[in-house]
Design a protein around this motif. Structure first.
Motif, PDB file in Angstrom:
ATOM      1  N   GLY A 113       0.830  -1.195   0.010  1.00 59.99           N
ATOM      2  CA  GLY A 113      -0.076   0.008  -0.047  1.00 59.99           C
ATOM      3  C   GLY A 113       0.766   1.280  -0.172  1.00 59.99           C
ATOM      4  N   LYS A 114       2.203   1.359   0.495  1.00 62.07           N
ATOM      5  CA  LYS A 114       3.085   2.399   0.245  1.00 62.07           C
ATOM      6  C   LYS A 114       3.736   2.635  -0.926  1.00 62.07           C
ATOM      7  N   ARG A 115       3.977   3.694  -1.287  1.00 63.44           N
ATOM      8  CA  ARG A 115       4.920   4.080  -2.537  1.00 63.44           C
ATOM      9  C   ARG A 115       6.302   3.875  -1.931  1.00 63.44           C
ATOM     10  N   ILE A 116       7.195   2.712  -2.433  1.00 60.39           N
ATOM     11  CA  ILE A 116       8.536   2.691  -2.145  1.00 60.39           C
ATOM     12  C   ILE A 116       9.568   3.286  -2.698  1.00 60.39           C
ATOM     13  N   ALA A 117       9.187   3.468  -4.163  1.00 58.74           N
ATOM     14  CA  ALA A 117      10.192   4.018  -4.856  1.00 58.74           C
ATOM     15  C   ALA A 117       9.576   4.716  -6.179  1.00 58.74           C
ATOM     16  N   ALA A 118      10.219   5.704  -6.791  1.00 57.45           N
ATOM     17  CA  ALA A 118      10.010   6.618  -7.857  1.00 57.45           C
ATOM     18  C   ALA A 118      11.155   6.915  -8.833  1.00 57.45           C
ATOM     19  N   GLY A 119      10.994   6.821 -10.065  1.00 55.49           N
ATOM     20  CA  GLY A 119      12.295   7.478 -10.696  1.00 55.49           C
ATOM     21  C   GLY A 119      12.308   6.879 -12.178  1.00 55.49           C
ATOM     22  N   THR A 120      13.135   7.109 -12.917  1.00 59.91           N
ATOM     23  CA  THR A 120      13.424   6.462 -14.189  1.00 59.91           C
ATOM     24  C   THR A 120      13.486   5.010 -14.240  1.00 59.91           C
ATOM     25  N   PRO A 121      13.235   4.256 -15.228  1.00 62.53           N
ATOM     26  CA  PRO A 121      13.440   2.844 -15.242  1.00 62.53           C
ATOM     27  C   PRO A 121      14.975   2.246 -14.764  1.00 62.53           C
ATOM     28  N   ALA A 122      15.766   3.238 -15.113  1.00 62.85           N
ATOM     29  CA  ALA A 122      17.281   2.857 -14.945  1.00 62.85           C
ATOM     30  C   ALA A 122      17.336   2.846 -13.321  1.00 62.85           C
ATOM     31  N   GLN A 123      16.859   3.941 -12.841  1.00 68.10           N
ATOM     32  CA  GLN A 123      16.977   4.141 -11.260  1.00 68.10           C
ATOM     33  C   GLN A 123      16.196   3.463 -10.508  1.00 68.10           C
ATOM     34  N   VAL A 124      15.068   2.956 -10.849  1.00 68.00           N
ATOM     35  CA  VAL A 124      14.105   1.833 -10.241  1.00 68.00           C
ATOM     36  C   VAL A 124      15.021   0.532 -10.319  1.00 68.00           C
ATOM     37  N   LYS A 125      15.411   0.114 -11.430  1.00 63.14           N
ATOM     38  CA  LYS A 125      15.950  -1.179 -11.689  1.00 63.14           C
ATOM     39  C   LYS A 125      16.920  -1.394 -10.547  1.00 63.14           C
ATOM     40  N   LYS A 126      17.694  -0.400 -10.216  1.00 64.52           N
ATOM     41  CA  LYS A 126      19.023  -0.397  -9.349  1.00 64.52           C
ATOM     42  C   LYS A 126      18.515  -0.478  -7.826  1.00 64.52           C
ATOM     43  N   ASP A 127      17.380   0.358  -7.690  1.00 60.02           N
ATOM     44  CA  ASP A 127      16.880   0.597  -6.181  1.00 60.02           C
ATOM     45  C   ASP A 127      17.058  -0.719  -5.410  1.00 60.02           C
ATOM     46  N   PRO A 128      17.710  -0.627  -4.299  1.00 59.21           N
ATOM     47  CA  PRO A 128      17.829  -1.797  -3.459  1.00 59.21           C
ATOM     48  C   PRO A 128      16.328  -2.148  -2.550  1.00 59.21           C
ATOM     49  N   VAL A 129      15.728  -1.079  -2.508  1.00 65.55           N
ATOM     50  CA  VAL A 129      14.365  -1.341  -1.760  1.00 65.55           C
ATOM     51  C   VAL A 129      13.383  -1.971  -2.690  1.00 65.55           C
ATOM     52  N   VAL A 130      13.467  -1.801  -3.974  1.00 65.74           N
ATOM     53  CA  VAL A 130      12.699  -2.326  -4.996  1.00 65.74           C
ATOM     54  C   VAL A 130      12.981  -3.795  -4.974  1.00 65.74           C
ATOM     55  N   ILE A 131      14.239  -4.121  -5.186  1.00 64.04           N
ATOM     56  CA  ILE A 131      14.830  -5.450  -5.366  1.00 64.04           C
ATOM     57  C   ILE A 131      14.345  -6.286  -4.066  1.00 64.04           C
ATOM     58  N   LYS A 132      14.377  -5.688  -3.005  1.00 64.97           N
ATOM     59  CA  LYS A 132      13.970  -6.357  -1.808  1.00 64.97           C
ATOM     60  C   LYS A 132      12.654  -6.592  -1.928  1.00 64.97           C
ATOM     61  N   ALA A 133      11.699  -5.817  -2.161  1.00 64.83           N
ATOM     62  CA  ALA A 133      10.251  -6.003  -2.164  1.00 64.83           C
ATOM     63  C   ALA A 133       9.991  -7.077  -3.311  1.00 64.83           C
ATOM     64  N   TYR A 134      10.759  -7.089  -4.319  1.00 60.37           N
ATOM     65  CA  TYR A 134      10.407  -8.186  -5.305  1.00 60.37           C
ATOM     66  C   TYR A 134      10.969  -9.448  -4.951  1.00 60.37           C
ATOM     67  N   LEU A 135      12.172  -9.542  -4.454  1.00 61.06           N
ATOM     68  CA  LEU A 135      13.010 -10.774  -4.270  1.00 61.06           C
ATOM     69  C   LEU A 135      13.034 -11.338  -2.918  1.00 61.06           C
ATOM     70  N   GLY A 136      12.589 -10.415  -2.000  1.00 63.68           N
ATOM     71  CA  GLY A 136      12.791 -10.556  -0.644  1.00 63.68           C
ATOM     72  C   GLY A 136      14.262 -10.338  -0.120  1.00 63.68           C
ATOM     73  N   GLU A 137      14.441 -10.410   1.165  1.00 65.54           N
ATOM     74  CA  GLU A 137      15.732  -9.950   1.669  1.00 65.54           C
ATOM     75  C   GLU A 137      16.644 -11.362   1.749  1.00 65.54           C
ATOM     76  N   ASP A 138      17.940 -11.207   1.566  1.00 58.85           N
ATOM     77  CA  ASP A 138      18.835 -12.017   1.593  1.00 58.85           C
ATOM     78  C   ASP A 138      19.122 -12.580   3.056  1.00 58.85           C
ATOM     79  N   ILE A 139      19.077 -13.631   3.400  1.00 53.92           N
ATOM     80  CA  ILE A 139      19.239 -14.025   4.824  1.00 53.92           C
ATOM     81  C   ILE A 139      20.902 -13.726   5.234  1.00 53.92           C
ATOM     82  N   ASP A 140      21.477 -14.094   4.294  1.00 47.48           N
ATOM     83  CA  ASP A 140      23.039 -14.138   4.646  1.00 47.48           C
ATOM     84  C   ASP A 140      23.583 -12.977   4.919  1.00 47.48           C
ATOM     85  N   ALA A 141      23.042 -11.897   4.254  1.00 48.74           N
ATOM     86  CA  ALA A 141      23.598 -10.663   4.312  1.00 48.74           C
ATOM     87  C   ALA A 141      23.543  -9.842   5.408  1.00 48.74           C
TER      88      ALA A 141
END
Lengths: 261, 410
Positions: free
Chosen positions: A233-261
């Motif tokens: 329900g929240k907006r977590i990121a905004a920007g151009t495609p290139a920016q969004v693609k690299k955004d760690p918050v977005v990657i986390k939302a889509y792929l989940g958190e890395d347990i080992d990190a």
């Protein structure tokens, strides 16, 4: 100039906050994508903007290119369509038993005026309006490339064509902003490519701005100039495609958190 | 495959025989304290249910394996329908024949034939009116007969208290039904689907019960008697002449209803109504005010019922609430469903069939409801779209932008 400006839009269903103070802007002639994992509240956001739901908070402002700006939150859907916002649906909602042409003709409804009297007496004005309507609707079908199906019932169309017909129908309402809810869902790669061409062509020729929800990332990356990302329900990121693609918050939302990190 | 089916049918008939054993085979004579075993009945039940179940399974299979394989009957029928609708001359000839028949009908038949035809024509009008609400607008309306009641009672009461004549009552009855239609539409608008059906059902019953209990105004359950028949001033008409007059009034009204609904079907309003039937949410999102459309559908449908009601009161000269029960609403609904939702010729044919057939099948009157039910079930399984399904208008275009485009009804 922003044709659509959404400020702090909030939608609660009982205790559940489906959309939480989301801000979003679409500029004139822009193609903007709204992405996010399933259940992020994207479609709810669309429903709030198009009047299907009454948002519990926030503002939706529109500024039509040839009209005066106004706030439209909580306005009934048919009035919003009349003001120039047109949408398609995630699960296709065509008028199944009507012909393809009639589906488009329905789209023109809010731009025409003939009433009961006109229908019964069929005066000169009504006949001319009807003639113009058939002509216009056919032109729209031609533009979308559906003219060969003209008299076919909507339910008999192939899936990809049904999606295109939804766009044709939305276009018939003369919008300045098209809201497409997963236009490429269920399409094969070939159909998706022609959809991209269609959307670009519509922006070029009709001057419509587009806000789309989509899961097909390749389509989003090709089409959109800017991307908004929602999650829970929240907006977590905004920007151009290139920016969004690299955004760690977005990657986390889509792929989940890395347990080992 | 065939063996499976035969086995299945065999077990069905066995089961059926067991079920009906106590009523069909055993007969206890309590006076003489004897039991008669009617084994012949058992064989008949076994055989009958076996044949029926076998035929039924074949029919079901035919239905599921392919609608492509048409039977000779349906093929010739479809071809015939296509020829008729394609060929202007044949169409005109057909219309001319029907017209001729309609005009000479009262002069070649008896009083009895004419009076059942009059009732049937009222139901044509009711069916077409409800067709606007259900067939086009998709609003499941189960209290439609209430508007028919309003029309009847408005003529009866206005005549008794103010001496209003039939001809003036026609538009007034329609108008009052219209007002009621708009009033009832207001609370109904917020509902959809099943809830709406229940509310309209309740409304129909409430109207009838109010009329039944408001004795000081409406005469209560005993109704209103000696309502004047329609008359032409200065002419002395006997009973048969009046029936002829009513017949022609009904023909004109039914024709008017058909004309209006045909015009409506392919107009901006009509299309919006159909779109509302197909998908209410998409319809709203296409800029159609569904609230307004519902009011329009309700109001239009009510007018036809109101006008038909006035003629009904004048024709029977006696009305009471018992003529307007839920059963009558169901009958009209049946006409619409049987004819094919939204299909005008379908509704006309269905109304005539449903009202006329029982009259001609008086000999089998005790099985009437049984046959009725069976026919309905069979119809809904094998022809769910109705007798003459709705056909949407087709348009043809010459593929040159500048050229005049041509629109044709099909």
């Amino acid at each position: 100039m922003a044709v659509l400006e959404v400020n702090d839009l909030t939608m609660d269903f009982g205790g559940l906050r489906a959309v939480d103070r989301v801000n979003l802007e679409v500029n004139d002639g822009e193609i903007v994508a709204l992405i996010g994992p399933n259940g992020a509240g994207k479609t709810t956001f669309f429903n709030c903007v198009t009047g299907v739901y009454k948002p519990t908070g926030g503002q939706v402002k529109i500024a039509p290119p040839n009209g005066s700006p106004e706030e439209i939150q909580g306005v009934q859907p048919h009035k919003i369509t009349h003001k120039g916002l047109a949408r398609t649906f995630q699960n296709i909602r065509l008028f199944q038993n009507m012909t393809v042409l009639e589906n488009v003709m329905i789209g023109r409804h809010s731009r025409l005026h003939s009433g009961i009297g006109g229908a019964i007496f069929r005066g000169k004005k009504t006949r001319e309006e009807e003639k113009q309507l058939i002509f216009d609707s056919y032109q729209i079908l031609k533009k979308i490339g559906l003219e060969k199906w003209v008299n076919e019932q909507a339910k008999n169309l192939p899936y990809g064509e049904q999606r295109r017909l939804e766009i044709a129908r939305a276009l018939a309402t003369d919008p300045f902003l098209l809201l497409l809810d997963e236009p490429a869902a269920g399409m094969n790669p070939h159909e998706t490519t022609s959809l991209v061409d269609l959307i670009l062509k519509l922006r070029e020729e009709e001057g419509v701005s587009v806000l789309l929800i989509e899961h097909d990332m390749s389509l989003v990356m090709i089409l959109s100039e800017r991307i908004y990302v929602m999650d829970y329900g929240k907006r977590i990121a905004a920007g151009t495609p290139a920016q969004v693609k690299k955004d760690p918050v977005v990657i986390k939302a889509y792929l989940g958190e890395d347990i080992d990190a | 495959m065939l063996k499976d089916k035969l086995m299945r049918s065999f077990f069905v008939s066995l089961w059926f025989a067991v079920l009906t054993f106590p009523i069909m085979v055993v007969r206890v004579n309590t006076i003489e304290d004897t039991v008669t075993w009617r084994w012949g009945n058992l064989i008949m039940v076994l055989f009958g249910s076996f044949v029926l179940s076998f035929l039924w399974s074949i029919a079901l299979e035919r239905k599921s394996t392919g609608s492509k394989k048409q039977t000779i009957v349906s093929k010739t029928f479809n071809n015939l329908r296509a020829t008729v609708s394609d060929n202007r001359n044949i169409k005109l000839a057909l219309v001319a024949i029907i017209l001729l028949f309609v005009v000479i009908f009262p002069f070649i038949t008896s009083f009895y034939q004419m009076s059942i035809m009059n009732t049937a024509l009222m139901y044509v009008m009711l069916g077409l009116g409800l067709n606007i609400v259900i067939g086009l607008g998709g609003i499941l309306h189960l209290g439609y007969i209430a508007f028919f009641l309003v029309g009847s009672y408005s003529y009866a009461l206005l005549n008794i208290h103010f001496g209003l004549n039939f001809w003036l009552a026609l538009p007034i009855g329609g108008f009052l039904a219209l007002i009621l239609g708009i009033l009832i539409a207001v609370p109904v608008l917020r509902l959809r689907g099943d809830y709406l059906a229940i509310v309209t059902l309740a409304f129909g019953e409430i109207t009838r019960i109010v009329v039944e209990n408001w004795s000081s105004l409406t005469g209560g359950p005993s109704g209103i008697r000696s309502i004047p028949r329609p008359a032409i001033p200065g002419l002395d008409l006997n009973l048969t002449d009046t029936a002829k007059l009513v017949y022609f009034i009904m023909i004109v009204l039914a024709a008017l209803t058909i004309f209006i609904t045909i015009r409506l079907k392919d107009s901006r309003i009509g299309r919006a109504l159909i779109a509302m039937r197909e998908d209410e949410i998409a319809c709203q999102s296409m800029g159609i005010n569904t609230t307004r459309m519902k009011v329009i559908a309700f109001a239009l449908g009510s007018v036809f019922a109101g006008v038909a009601g006035v003629v009904f009161a004048a024709n029977t000269t006696f009305i009471n609430p018992a003529s307007f029960t839920i059963w009558e609403s169901v009958m009209v609904l049946l006409i619409v469903v049987l004819g094919g939702m939204g299909s005008i010729p379908g509704v006309v044919v269905a109304a005539l069939v449903i009202k006329l057939l029982p009259e001609y099948l008086r000999a089998f009157s005790q099985y009437r409801m049984l046959v009725f039910g069976a026919v309905l079930i069979i119809m809904m399984i094998f022809k769910p779209d109705g007798l003459l399904p709705e056909k949407r208008k087709h348009y043809s275009f010459t593929d040159d932008d500048k050229a005049e485009m041509k629109a044709e009804g099909k």
